[in-house]
Design a protein around this motif. Structure first.
Motif, PDB file in Angstrom:
ATOM      1  N   PHE B  28       0.846  -1.204   0.000  1.00 28.89           N
ATOM      2  CA  PHE B  28       0.000   0.000   0.000  1.00 28.89           C
ATOM      3  C   PHE B  28       0.879   1.253   0.000  1.00 28.89           C
ATOM      4  N   THR B  29       1.908   1.218   0.864  1.00 24.58           N
ATOM      5  CA  THR B  29       2.767   2.379   1.051  1.00 24.58           C
ATOM      6  C   THR B  29       3.546   2.724  -0.211  1.00 24.58           C
ATOM      7  N   ILE B  30       4.115   1.703  -0.846  1.00 19.46           N
ATOM      8  CA  ILE B  30       4.947   1.940  -2.035  1.00 19.46           C
ATOM      9  C   ILE B  30       4.110   2.558  -3.149  1.00 19.46           C
ATOM     10  N   VAL B  31       2.929   1.991  -3.378  1.00 17.00           N
ATOM     11  CA  VAL B  31       2.072   2.516  -4.450  1.00 17.00           C
ATOM     12  C   VAL B  31       1.577   3.920  -4.094  1.00 17.00           C
ATOM     13  N   TYR B  32       1.197   4.102  -2.837  1.00 17.72           N
ATOM     14  CA  TYR B  32       0.678   5.414  -2.437  1.00 17.72           C
ATOM     15  C   TYR B  32       1.748   6.493  -2.603  1.00 17.72           C
ATOM     16  N   ASN B  33       2.967   6.169  -2.222  1.00 15.24           N
ATOM     17  CA  ASN B  33       4.036   7.162  -2.314  1.00 15.24           C
ATOM     18  C   ASN B  33       4.321   7.580  -3.746  1.00 15.24           C
ATOM     19  N   ALA B  34       4.213   6.648  -4.660  1.00 16.19           N
ATOM     20  CA  ALA B  34       4.554   6.998  -6.045  1.00 16.19           C
ATOM     21  C   ALA B  34       3.367   7.580  -6.797  1.00 16.19           C
ATOM     22  N   THR B  35       2.130   7.325  -6.332  1.00 11.23           N
ATOM     23  CA  THR B  35       0.967   7.695  -7.156  1.00 11.23           C
ATOM     24  C   THR B  35      -0.144   8.423  -6.401  1.00 11.23           C
ATOM     25  N   GLN B  36      -0.069   8.507  -5.069  1.00 14.26           N
ATOM     26  CA  GLN B  36      -1.149   9.057  -4.237  1.00 14.26           C
ATOM     27  C   GLN B  36      -2.434   8.233  -4.343  1.00 14.26           C
ATOM     28  N   ILE B  37      -2.309   7.002  -4.829  1.00 22.00           N
ATOM     29  CA  ILE B  37      -3.482   6.130  -4.917  1.00 22.00           C
ATOM     30  C   ILE B  37      -3.399   5.074  -3.818  1.00 22.00           C
ATOM     31  N   VAL B  38      -4.523   4.856  -3.109  1.00 22.87           N
ATOM     32  CA  VAL B  38      -4.621   3.727  -2.190  1.00 22.87           C
ATOM     33  C   VAL B  38      -5.111   2.556  -3.034  1.00 22.87           C
ATOM     34  N   ASN B  39      -4.246   1.578  -3.255  1.00 18.09           N
ATOM     35  CA  ASN B  39      -4.585   0.490  -4.166  1.00 18.09           C
ATOM     36  C   ASN B  39      -5.260  -0.648  -3.405  1.00 18.09           C
ATOM     37  N   PHE B  40      -6.604  -0.642  -3.431  1.00 13.84           N
ATOM     38  CA  PHE B  40      -7.335  -1.666  -2.675  1.00 13.84           C
ATOM     39  C   PHE B  40      -7.269  -3.043  -3.325  1.00 13.84           C
ATOM     40  N   ALA B  41      -6.591  -3.133  -4.477  1.00 16.00           N
ATOM     41  CA  ALA B  41      -6.362  -4.458  -5.061  1.00 16.00           C
ATOM     42  C   ALA B  41      -5.114  -5.101  -4.462  1.00 16.00           C
ATOM     43  N   ASN B  42      -4.444  -4.408  -3.534  1.00 16.67           N
ATOM     44  CA  ASN B  42      -3.172  -4.912  -3.011  1.00 16.67           C
ATOM     45  C   ASN B  42      -3.312  -6.269  -2.318  1.00 16.67           C
ATOM     46  N   GLY B  43      -4.402  -6.472  -1.575  1.00 21.78           N
ATOM     47  CA  GLY B  43      -4.606  -7.757  -0.896  1.00 21.78           C
ATOM     48  C   GLY B  43      -4.730  -8.903  -1.893  1.00 21.78           C
TER      49      GLY B  43
END
Lengths: 245, 295
Positions: B28-43
């Motif tokens: 979640f953190t890596i994607v959020y930091n690069a894109t400001q998106i909370v990626n709920f597909a991460n799980g």
């Protein structure tokens, strides 16, 4: 690749939505020349730089870097082509160290070895940055941040430099240092510099030529020495009464 | 078994779960930091990683386990890359909220596709082996827990190295701090966004694969893994990799303590109550981003 390049902007039109901000604007900057662009707030100065840099989309016209049209390039590719902008408000990476800020200026265009060499050259140019090498960029003073933003653009050995309001928010003494530095860069690197400034008097005094931008159009253009004596310019930008005839 | 041994045993299982949650939170953190998106597909990336290992284990291919794990990580990493380049990048809206909604839809689609391809039954994966079970007094450490621990340490060190010692990792931070300034440096935010999705998916798949022998694989596992990972990331301070890991460990421990001392039915609720308490005391999370700046 890293030789100084000329910049030519022809009939550039830029707008946001239904609003056109620049109405067919042309200007050029030759290698080794400092060209300033002055104008009131909202005249479109920053928009022009951002359009040239590929940050803002262009509607019509051409942007030529050494004769090659770069109008269609996106911002990262314009930067990699050697046309670097030092943005308004400096925009240093506040949480990253001074050194990291500088190294990122060479992202994608330099090798690890080249970055190391350029870093030392920049530290020679700005000893203050060397002292603050490991500090986060956000903890520097305004003048130091401006040096850092310029240093970051220099790491990639730019072919032409565009500076957006480098004196903004700086104390007069610091502003003088920044302008002295810009003059030095021109002399030592031989590159062309396009300088956007609110501080019209300082810009006119240090540049070779000046364009006056009013409401998205070039209203006046000439050598800075001539414009400094022009009654219209004096009245509009330097706050002086028109000399009686 | 003494009450002390009982406590240690519960904490061992809590840490093991916590390592997995920490890895999920890292995505979640890596994607959020690069894109400001909370990626709920991460799980779902964790679920898919586990699923690929399970399907390969049940197949007649008889692959060595390291090869299965490698394939799971590679395939899921590519899936993460495609999530960004095919779907997110081609979406007309740049509004992070819209894109977050999109990732929820993607999670549902992935879940559906996996259940269609691999079935809705629970799949079991044998231990990776090599290590023996460790028995200290009455405290039992399963051999797979050692694999989970090794994976957790390796990924944590790898991420630390990426963000602190490589220019590409610093470029990822630069993009999250100021995308326009990064673009003016010649950094292409789109490329880094795709890379961050691939990295998060790869880490997720690795976590899913090593935990598969402990947590049987099921196509709906991504739901709770995603929620726990998200909660861990929020508890630690969203956007902070160290916080994500710490948050994961705490949620894993609290859950395990709740389950071990008689409230196993409420363990999820207790974990989320803890999250709320943390946010009440420290709204920016345990390791909230300290913003130092002078203007």
């Amino acid at each position: 690749m890293n030789t100084a390049a000329s910049l030519e902007v022809r009939d550039l039109r830029v707008g946001y939505g239904s609003l056109e901000v620049l109405h067919g604007l042309s200007l050029n900057v030759q290698p080794g020349e400092i060209v300033s662009l002055i104008g009131a707030n909202g005249a479109g100065k920053s928009t022009l730089l951002n359009a040239i840099s590929g940050v803002v989309p262009v509607r019509g016209g051409h942007v030529l870097l050494d004769g090659k049209d770069i109008r269609a390039l996106k911002a990262p590719d314009v930067a990699r082509a050697g046309l670097r902008q030092v943005p308004e408000g400096r925009r240093v990476f506040a949480d990253l160290t001074v050194e990291d800020n500088l190294l990122l200026g060479g992202y994608g265009t330099t090798t690890h070895h080249q970055r190391g060499e350029r870093l030392e050259e920049i530290f020679d140019l700005f000893p203050r940055l060397k002292e603050r090498r490991w500090q986060p960029g956000g903890t520097l003073s305004g003048g130091e941040q401006q040096m850092l933003a310029i240093g970051r653009a220099l790491v990639a050995s730019p072919r032409l430099l565009m500076l957006d309001e480098p004196s903004m928010g700086l104390a007069p003494l610091v502003t003088r240092d920044v302008f002295a530095l810009i003059g030095r860069l021109r002399n030592e690197l031989g590159i062309g510099i396009l300088l956007v400034e609110q501080n019209a008097r300082a810009a006119l005094k240090m540049s070779d030529r000046t364009y006056v931008l009013t409401l998205g159009e070039i209203q006046q253009h000439g050598t800075s020495a001539d414009l400094l004596r022009d009654p219209k310019v004096l009245a509009a930008f330097l706050g002086e009464e028109t000399a009686p005839n | 078994m003494s009450s002390f041994e009982m406590l240690v045993q519960v904490m061992v299982s809590g840490l093991m779960v916590g390592f997995i949650y920490g890895l999920a939170a890292l995505g979640f953190t890596i994607v959020y930091n690069a894109t400001q998106i909370v990626n709920f597909a991460n799980g779902e990336y964790l679920m898919i990683g586990g699923m690929i290992v399970a399907v390969l284990a049940q197949s007649t291919l008889d692959l060595p386990i390291y090869l299965s794990v490698l394939m799971a990580v590679g395939a899921t990493g590519i899936l993460g890359y495609l999530t960004q380049t095919v779907i997110i990048r081609n979406t007309k809206s740049r509004d992070p909220m819209t894109l977050v909604m999109l990732t929820i839809g993607l999670a549902v689609a992935m879940r559906g596709l996996v259940s269609f391809l691999f079935g809705r039954d629970v799949k079991f994966v044998p231990d990776f082996g090599v290590f023996d079970v460790i028995l200290i007094g009455n405290i039992y450490i399963p051999s797979q827990a050692i694999w989970v621990f090794i994976t957790f340490i390796a990924v944590t060190l790898g991420i630390w190295f990426l963000f602190n010692r490589t220019l590409i990792g610093k470029a990822m931070q630069a993009v999250s701090l100021d995308p326009r300034a990064a673009a003016l440096c010649g950094i292409n935010p789109g490329n880094l966004a795709a890379m961050s999705f691939a990295l998060a998916a790869g880490i997720g798949a690795l976590a899913g694969a090593v935990s598969a022998p402990i947590q049987p694989v099921f196509y709906e596992n991504g739901v709770f893994l995603g929620l726990k990972g998200f909660a861990a990331a929020v508890a630690g301070g969203f956007g902070n990799p160290a916080g994500a890991i710490l948050g994961g460990l705490i949620i894993g421990l609290v859950e395990s303590l709740a389950a071990g001392y008689g409230a196993s039915g409420y363990k999820d609720a207790i974990a989320f109550v803890l999250l709320i308490l943390i946010l009440l005391v420290r709204p920016a999370g345990l390791i909230g981003k300290a913003h130092v700046s002078r203007v």
